[in-house]
Design a protein around this motif. Structure first.
Motif: not given
Lengths: 271, 196
Positions: A182, A234-238, A261
């Protein structure tokens, strides 16, 4: 006495023409073989070289005596060449002086260089009063925390083994999930063989919800259809998602992905 | 130049009175006899009869005598070189006669001025008259500026010779030329681009 010109041809002619005419006329039209009333050569020379000090009567005589006029022209030519030599001489002297005083010249050059550098810095600060320093091509310091937002990570996703999905039917078969960091990615997707070039819509979905979407152009490169796009995850959750690629004709490719990550810098994952 | 002045050849005689009965002063008469042969030769090149030319020289000499005597328009101090001044006064009269012939008579022969290769003899004659007028009417400084322009001097070089700027030199010269152009009957708004 007034001499009137009925037409103004003489005036309308170019200046060079008139000067050429006057040169020939005054040089030839007033022969004076007996040299009656001619001034001394010294007087002519004096007037040519210093007209403010010379006898003004000379000019009157020159207008009616061709030999004197020719001599005056010679003197003027001499004066002109002398002035040109003086100009050259000045440059020669400068050249000789610089050779004779190399230390002074070097110091002066150094001073000028420093002044130029100072002016350059000053102008730079004036132009960008509050701009933060831009770091380019800087190697990451291991002791510093890594800022992964600075550069995009190259990342490839191979969709060539996928089967197209038509309409809203679900994908068939079992597909391996691809791990995707991400972080900002320089994403390259390889479409299945013979996929047409053109516009494609990209989507990152999960449970019917779209988390990221973008439109991109597919190009043929060495027989493969590739989509190159910058994707910021970067704003997408795992978690697990589906990367959906849809052509304008309705053909879809769906690749399951797992957003994770960030990976260590410089490492590139492939499916 | 071969050593400057030589004793004048006085084989040419000028009458002390012109055809209008005006007397010529001894000083001017002397100058007229000095330039007489050269003056007649110059007029002959322009196809003017020597007798007419001699009359024109006497007329010029009488006018100059009167001017010198009156000391109104032309003082002895103003005339720096009397023979040359008289020569130019004579040339102006020759030019006037020639111009009159050209404007009044259509088939008058136009002399081919052999000073340069040109196909337009009448235009050359007009240019000759213009140069003559310029040299006669302007002062010594403007005349010298003209000589320097002829020799290919730039205005910067001319200005430096006279201790003035190139603009001032050019301006001074253009004003003199414009004034002469107006005196010659040319429209003042005519763009005088000669020599400038």
């Amino acid at each position: 006495m007034r001499v009137k010109f009925k037409d103004s041809r003489a005036f309308e002619r170019g200046g060079k023409d008139l000067l050429d005419f006057a040169r020939a006329y005054l040089s030839e039209a007033f022969p004076n073989p007996d040299r009656q009333g001619c001034p001394l050569d010294a007087a002519l020379r004096s007037f040519a070289f210093n007209p403010t000090q010379g006898a003004p009567g000379v000019t009157e005589h020159l207008a009616s005596c061709s030999p004197c006029f020719r001599r005056y022209r010679e003197l003027l030519a001499e004066l002109k060449s002398q002035k040109e030599k003086e100009k050259e001489f000045t440059w020669d002297r400068i050249s000789v002086w610089t050779k004779a005083h190399p230390v002074l010249v070097g110091t002066a050059a150094l001073c000028l260089l420093l002044i130029a550098i100072g002016v350059g810095f000053f102008l730079r600060s004036v132009r960008q009063p509050n701009a933060p320093p831009v770091e380019t091509n800087r190697r990451p310091n291991p002791s510093e925390p890594q800022n992964l937002t600075v550069a995009s990570l190259p990342f490839s996703v191979d969709l060539s083994s996928l089967s197209p999905v038509r309409g809203s039917e679900p994908p068939t078969g079992i597909q391996r999930r691809v791990l995707v960091p991400n972080s900002p990615l320089d994403l390259t997707m390889t479409l299945p063989l013979a996929s047409p070039e053109g516009r494609y819509d990209l989507k990152l979905t999960s449970e019917g919800q779209t988390f990221w979407s973008k439109s991109a152009q597919a190009h043929l490169q060495k027989g493969k259809t590739l989509i190159q796009v910058e994707a910021d995850f970067t704003q997408i959750g795992v978690g697990n998602y589906s990367l959906e690629v849809r052509s304008s004709t309705g053909i879809r490719f769906i690749q399951p992905v797992s957003i994770q990550s960030p990976l260590p810098t410089g490492e590139e994952r492939k499916p | 130049m071969n050593g400057g002045a030589r004793p004048p050849n006085r084989s040419f005689r000028v009458s002390p009175v012109d055809r209008l009965g005006r007397t010529i002063s001894p000083l001017v008469l002397d100058a007229a006899e000095e330039i007489g042969r050269r003056a007649i030769a110059h007029a002959e090149k322009l196809l003017i009869d020597p007798a007419v030319a001699a009359g024109l020289l006497e007329e010029a000499a009488a006018t100059v005598s009167r001017a010198l005597a009156s000391k109104k328009h032309c003082t002895q101090a103003g005339v720096q070189d009397l023979p040359s001044y008289l020569f130019r006064a004579f040339i102006r009269r020759v030019d006037r006669i020639k111009k009159k012939q050209l404007t009044q008579v259509d088939d008058v022969p136009i002399p081919t001025l052999g000073w340069r290769n040109s196909t337009d003899a009448q235009a050359d004659l007009e240019m000759k008259i213009l140069v003559d007028e310029l040299l006669t009417r302007c002062d010594a400084e403007t005349r010298d500026m003209f000589y320097r322009r002829i020799q290919g001097f730039s205005w910067k070089e001319i200005g430096r010779s006279y201790g003035i700027s190139d603009y001032a030199a050019r301006k001074r010269f253009s004003l003199a030329v414009r004034r002469i152009g107006e005196e010659l009957g040319l429209k003042s708004d005519l763009r005088i681009k000669i020599i400038l």
